[in-house]
Structure formats: structure tokens, C-alpha cells
Write a protein that holds these residues in place. Sequence first.
Motif, PDB file in Angstrom:
ATOM      1  N   GLU A  52      23.998  44.840  30.939  1.00  0.00           N
ATOM      2  CA  GLU A  52      25.024  44.629  31.964  1.00  0.00           C
ATOM      3  C   GLU A  52      25.648  45.960  32.382  1.00  0.00           C
ATOM      4  O   GLU A  52      25.862  46.203  33.574  1.00  0.00           O
ATOM      5  N   HIS A  53      25.892  46.835  31.418  1.00  0.00           N
ATOM      6  CA  HIS A  53      26.464  48.142  31.747  1.00  0.00           C
ATOM      7  C   HIS A  53      25.485  48.993  32.549  1.00  0.00           C
ATOM      8  O   HIS A  53      25.882  49.753  33.431  1.00  0.00           O
ATOM      9  N   LYS A  54      24.204  48.855  32.280  1.00  0.00           N
ATOM     10  CA  LYS A  54      23.200  49.636  33.000  1.00  0.00           C
ATOM     11  C   LYS A  54      23.057  49.174  34.444  1.00  0.00           C
ATOM     12  O   LYS A  54      22.582  49.913  35.302  1.00  0.00           O
ATOM     13  N   VAL A  57      26.373  49.585  39.661  1.00  0.00           N
ATOM     14  CA  VAL A  57      25.840  50.309  40.807  1.00  0.00           C
ATOM     15  C   VAL A  57      26.944  51.117  41.494  1.00  0.00           C
ATOM     16  O   VAL A  57      28.122  50.767  41.435  1.00  0.00           O
ATOM     17  N   LEU A  58      26.534  52.170  42.148  1.00  0.00           N
ATOM     18  CA  LEU A  58      27.446  53.025  42.899  1.00  0.00           C
ATOM     19  C   LEU A  58      27.498  52.505  44.340  1.00  0.00           C
ATOM     20  O   LEU A  58      26.462  52.332  44.972  1.00  0.00           O
ATOM     21  N   HIS A  69      31.093  49.589  40.465  1.00  0.00           N
ATOM     22  CA  HIS A  69      31.472  48.221  40.111  1.00  0.00           C
ATOM     23  C   HIS A  69      30.241  47.511  39.579  1.00  0.00           C
ATOM     24  O   HIS A  69      29.114  47.950  39.777  1.00  0.00           O
ATOM     25  N   ALA A  70      30.472  46.426  38.895  1.00  0.00           N
ATOM     26  CA  ALA A  70      29.358  45.665  38.326  1.00  0.00           C
ATOM     27  C   ALA A  70      28.575  44.991  39.448  1.00  0.00           C
ATOM     28  O   ALA A  70      29.150  44.502  40.419  1.00  0.00           O
ATOM     29  N   ASP A  74      25.681  38.617  45.006  1.00  0.00           N
ATOM     30  CA  ASP A  74      26.279  38.639  46.338  1.00  0.00           C
ATOM     31  C   ASP A  74      26.175  40.018  46.971  1.00  0.00           C
ATOM     32  O   ASP A  74      26.087  40.143  48.189  1.00  0.00           O
ATOM     33  N   ASP A  75      26.149  41.083  46.153  1.00  0.00           N
ATOM     34  CA  ASP A  75      26.016  42.446  46.664  1.00  0.00           C
ATOM     35  C   ASP A  75      24.700  42.622  47.386  1.00  0.00           C
ATOM     36  O   ASP A  75      24.643  43.306  48.410  1.00  0.00           O
TER      37      ASP A  75
END
Length: 82
Positions: A52-54, A57-58, A69-70, A74-75
Motif C-alpha cells: 500500500e505504501h509503494k 503516487v505523486l 497521496h494514496a 477513482d484516480d
Amino acid sequence: MAAVKFEQAMAQLEANVGQLKKSDPPLDESLNSVEEGIRLSKNCLKILEEAEHKVEVLVQDKNGKKRIHAYSPDDAADEPSS
């Protein structure tokens, strides 16, 4: 327990559960299986948290500032198609 890949840990966990369901092992074997299952599930959770941390995204906000942000599905819908 050495580091185990997620898929290996899940397969072993499923095998332990299946064995407990289909047979009636002695109490000490059952407890060992449960203890191993707890270790495996904690290992899987740790691997998922690291993943999840990997997946952070920028992105740029509306003001052009970059922020991290994670990622969420939806992104991907908001990105222009290429």
C-alpha cells in the motif's frame, strides 16, 4: 520464520485451514497450526501494508503543487487517456 512471499503464505494458511477442517488432529497439532496461521496472517498483513505504501503516487493539485497521496481506483478514471 524466514520471509515468505504473500502467495506462499496464503497458500500455506489455506492448507492449514483445510487440514484442520477435514481431520481431527490432536490438540497440540491444532494449536501449532493455529499459531503458524497467526504468524502467516501477520506476515500477509505486513506485506499488504508495505505494498500500500509503494502504491502512493505523486500528483498535482489544482494550484499546480505536487503532493503525495494514496492511490485509489477513482484516480485512474480522472487521468486523461493516451
